[in-house]
Write a protein that holds these residues in place. Sequence first.
Motif, PDB file in Angstrom:
ATOM      1  N   GLY A  85      37.145  23.547 124.642  1.00 53.18           N
ATOM      2  CA  GLY A  85      36.794  24.205 125.899  1.00 53.18           C
ATOM      3  C   GLY A  85      35.302  24.447 126.017  1.00 53.18           C
ATOM      4  N   TRP A  86      34.688  24.912 124.939  1.00 48.39           N
ATOM      5  CA  TRP A  86      33.250  25.141 124.942  1.00 48.39           C
ATOM      6  C   TRP A  86      32.505  23.821 125.136  1.00 48.39           C
ATOM      7  N   MET A  87      32.961  22.761 124.450  1.00 46.35           N
ATOM      8  CA  MET A  87      32.311  21.447 124.570  1.00 46.35           C
ATOM      9  C   MET A  87      32.363  20.947 126.021  1.00 46.35           C
ATOM     10  N   VAL A  88      33.514  21.091 126.663  1.00 43.30           N
ATOM     11  CA  VAL A  88      33.657  20.660 128.057  1.00 43.30           C
ATOM     12  C   VAL A  88      32.731  21.485 128.953  1.00 43.30           C
ATOM     13  N   GLN A  89      32.709  22.799 128.731  1.00 34.18           N
ATOM     14  CA  GLN A  89      31.852  23.678 129.527  1.00 34.18           C
ATOM     15  C   GLN A  89      30.370  23.306 129.381  1.00 34.18           C
ATOM     16  N   MET A  90      29.972  22.874 128.196  1.00 31.44           N
ATOM     17  CA  MET A  90      28.577  22.508 127.942  1.00 31.44           C
ATOM     18  C   MET A  90      28.250  21.086 128.423  1.00 31.44           C
ATOM     19  N   GLY A  91      29.277  20.359 128.876  1.00 27.31           N
ATOM     20  CA  GLY A  91      29.049  18.994 129.342  1.00 27.31           C
ATOM     21  C   GLY A  91      29.208  17.937 128.267  1.00 27.31           C
ATOM     22  N   TYR A  92      29.755  18.318 127.117  1.00 28.91           N
ATOM     23  CA  TYR A  92      29.945  17.383 126.004  1.00 28.91           C
ATOM     24  C   TYR A  92      31.365  16.824 126.027  1.00 28.91           C
ATOM     25  N   LEU A  93      31.744  16.268 127.152  1.00 28.74           N
ATOM     26  CA  LEU A  93      33.115  15.801 127.343  1.00 28.74           C
ATOM     27  C   LEU A  93      33.538  14.764 126.309  1.00 28.74           C
ATOM     28  N   TRP A  94      32.662  13.814 126.012  1.00 35.16           N
ATOM     29  CA  TRP A  94      33.041  12.741 125.080  1.00 35.16           C
ATOM     30  C   TRP A  94      33.277  13.277 123.665  1.00 35.16           C
ATOM     31  N   THR A  95      32.478  14.243 123.246  1.00 31.68           N
ATOM     32  CA  THR A  95      32.688  14.841 121.926  1.00 31.68           C
ATOM     33  C   THR A  95      33.974  15.656 121.927  1.00 31.68           C
ATOM     34  N   ALA A  96      34.268  16.343 123.031  1.00 28.84           N
ATOM     35  CA  ALA A  96      35.528  17.088 123.147  1.00 28.84           C
ATOM     36  C   ALA A  96      36.721  16.139 123.031  1.00 28.84           C
ATOM     37  N   VAL A  97      36.644  15.005 123.713  1.00 29.55           N
ATOM     38  CA  VAL A  97      37.720  14.008 123.655  1.00 29.55           C
ATOM     39  C   VAL A  97      37.859  13.465 122.229  1.00 29.55           C
ATOM     40  N   ALA A  98      36.730  13.207 121.584  1.00 33.68           N
ATOM     41  CA  ALA A  98      36.760  12.706 120.207  1.00 33.68           C
ATOM     42  C   ALA A  98      37.439  13.716 119.279  1.00 33.68           C
ATOM     43  N   LEU A  99      37.126  15.002 119.457  1.00 31.88           N
ATOM     44  CA  LEU A  99      37.752  16.035 118.620  1.00 31.88           C
ATOM     45  C   LEU A  99      39.267  16.085 118.842  1.00 31.88           C
ATOM     46  N   LEU A 100      39.678  16.031 120.113  1.00 27.93           N
ATOM     47  CA  LEU A 100      41.116  16.049 120.397  1.00 27.93           C
ATOM     48  C   LEU A 100      41.822  14.848 119.782  1.00 27.93           C
ATOM     49  N   LEU A 101      41.251  13.665 119.965  1.00 26.16           N
ATOM     50  CA  LEU A 101      41.882  12.469 119.442  1.00 26.16           C
ATOM     51  C   LEU A 101      41.955  12.511 117.919  1.00 26.16           C
ATOM     52  N   SER A 102      40.884  12.941 117.277  1.00 25.12           N
ATOM     53  CA  SER A 102      40.911  13.003 115.810  1.00 25.12           C
ATOM     54  C   SER A 102      41.924  14.027 115.323  1.00 25.12           C
ATOM     55  N   PHE A 103      42.081  15.128 116.065  1.00 29.69           N
ATOM     56  CA  PHE A 103      43.067  16.140 115.681  1.00 29.69           C
ATOM     57  C   PHE A 103      44.489  15.630 115.885  1.00 29.69           C
ATOM     58  N   PHE A 104      44.765  15.087 117.070  1.00 34.74           N
ATOM     59  CA  PHE A 104      46.119  14.632 117.386  1.00 34.74           C
ATOM     60  C   PHE A 104      46.580  13.513 116.466  1.00 34.74           C
ATOM     61  N   LEU A 105      45.680  12.636 116.076  1.00 33.96           N
ATOM     62  CA  LEU A 105      46.063  11.491 115.245  1.00 33.96           C
ATOM     63  C   LEU A 105      45.665  11.659 113.783  1.00 33.96           C
ATOM     64  N   TYR A 106      45.086  12.797 113.455  1.00 32.77           N
ATOM     65  CA  TYR A 106      44.652  13.116 112.085  1.00 32.77           C
ATOM     66  C   TYR A 106      43.765  12.001 111.536  1.00 32.77           C
ATOM     67  N   LEU A 107      42.761  11.631 112.341  1.00 29.54           N
ATOM     68  CA  LEU A 107      41.869  10.544 111.980  1.00 29.54           C
ATOM     69  C   LEU A 107      40.719  11.022 111.103  1.00 29.54           C
ATOM     70  N   ARG A 108      40.326  10.184 110.196  1.00 26.68           N
ATOM     71  CA  ARG A 108      39.102  10.420 109.435  1.00 26.68           C
ATOM     72  C   ARG A 108      37.932  10.108 110.368  1.00 26.68           C
ATOM     73  N   PRO A 109      36.763  10.720 110.140  1.00 29.95           N
ATOM     74  CA  PRO A 109      35.621  10.454 111.020  1.00 29.95           C
ATOM     75  C   PRO A 109      35.283   8.969 111.156  1.00 29.95           C
ATOM     76  N   GLY A 110      35.334   8.230 110.073  1.00 30.27           N
ATOM     77  CA  GLY A 110      35.041   6.799 110.139  1.00 30.27           C
ATOM     78  C   GLY A 110      36.038   6.044 110.992  1.00 30.27           C
ATOM     79  N   GLU A 111      37.310   6.432 110.903  1.00 26.23           N
ATOM     80  CA  GLU A 111      38.343   5.794 111.727  1.00 26.23           C
ATOM     81  C   GLU A 111      38.114   6.111 113.202  1.00 26.23           C
ATOM     82  N   LEU A 112      37.779   7.356 113.479  1.00 27.66           N
ATOM     83  CA  LEU A 112      37.523   7.773 114.858  1.00 27.66           C
ATOM     84  C   LEU A 112      36.353   6.993 115.458  1.00 27.66           C
ATOM     85  N   LEU A 113      35.257   6.932 114.723  1.00 23.27           N
ATOM     86  CA  LEU A 113      34.048   6.304 115.243  1.00 23.27           C
ATOM     87  C   LEU A 113      34.168   4.791 115.351  1.00 23.27           C
TER      88      LEU A 113
END
Length: 168
Positions: free
Chosen positions: A28-56
């Motif tokens: 929510g804070w990321m979206v409010q600050m305009g960091y939508l893509w990072t917010a989406v990345a965090l959600l996707l990594s959480f939902f799929l339990y991705l490692r940072p390298g897999e996410l990126l």
Amino acid sequence: RAMRGWGRHSIPRRRLPLPFPALTALVGWMVQMGYLWTAVALLLSFFLYLRPGELLALRAEYLTAPIPTAGLKYWTTTLALEEDGRATKTGMYDEALLLDLPHHAVFYPWQRMLRGKRRPTESLWIHSHTDMIRQLSLAARLNSWRPLVTTMVMTMATSGGLQTSVLN
């Protein structure tokens, strides 16, 4: 032979996931600050339990939209395509992960945004790894969840081979 296979899937040092309420506050804070893509990345990594390298490493071709006529009701993310020659940490190829739980539905419109009009081989992320780390670092400095976010930033930085000086 079976024990060796089991050992690859049973990684002994797994990190505990971020608590969902902390994640939603951070997103929510990321979206409010305009960091939508990072917010989406965090959600996707959480939902799929991705490692940072897999996410990126995700590209547009790794996301598959639902195809109800073919029996595919949910968005699917495929990791480590065999033709890319990079296995997952557990040695698997073509690992399909479904976003099939009720709380995943919030992510469906964002999946469409991620795919957008990208070429199949194009990265999902418009920001670099460094940009995402800087945005998470800012969240750590400005909010009371600093220890939590700092741990996430350090995990991303070390897995991506970045210097911790990026965090300052």
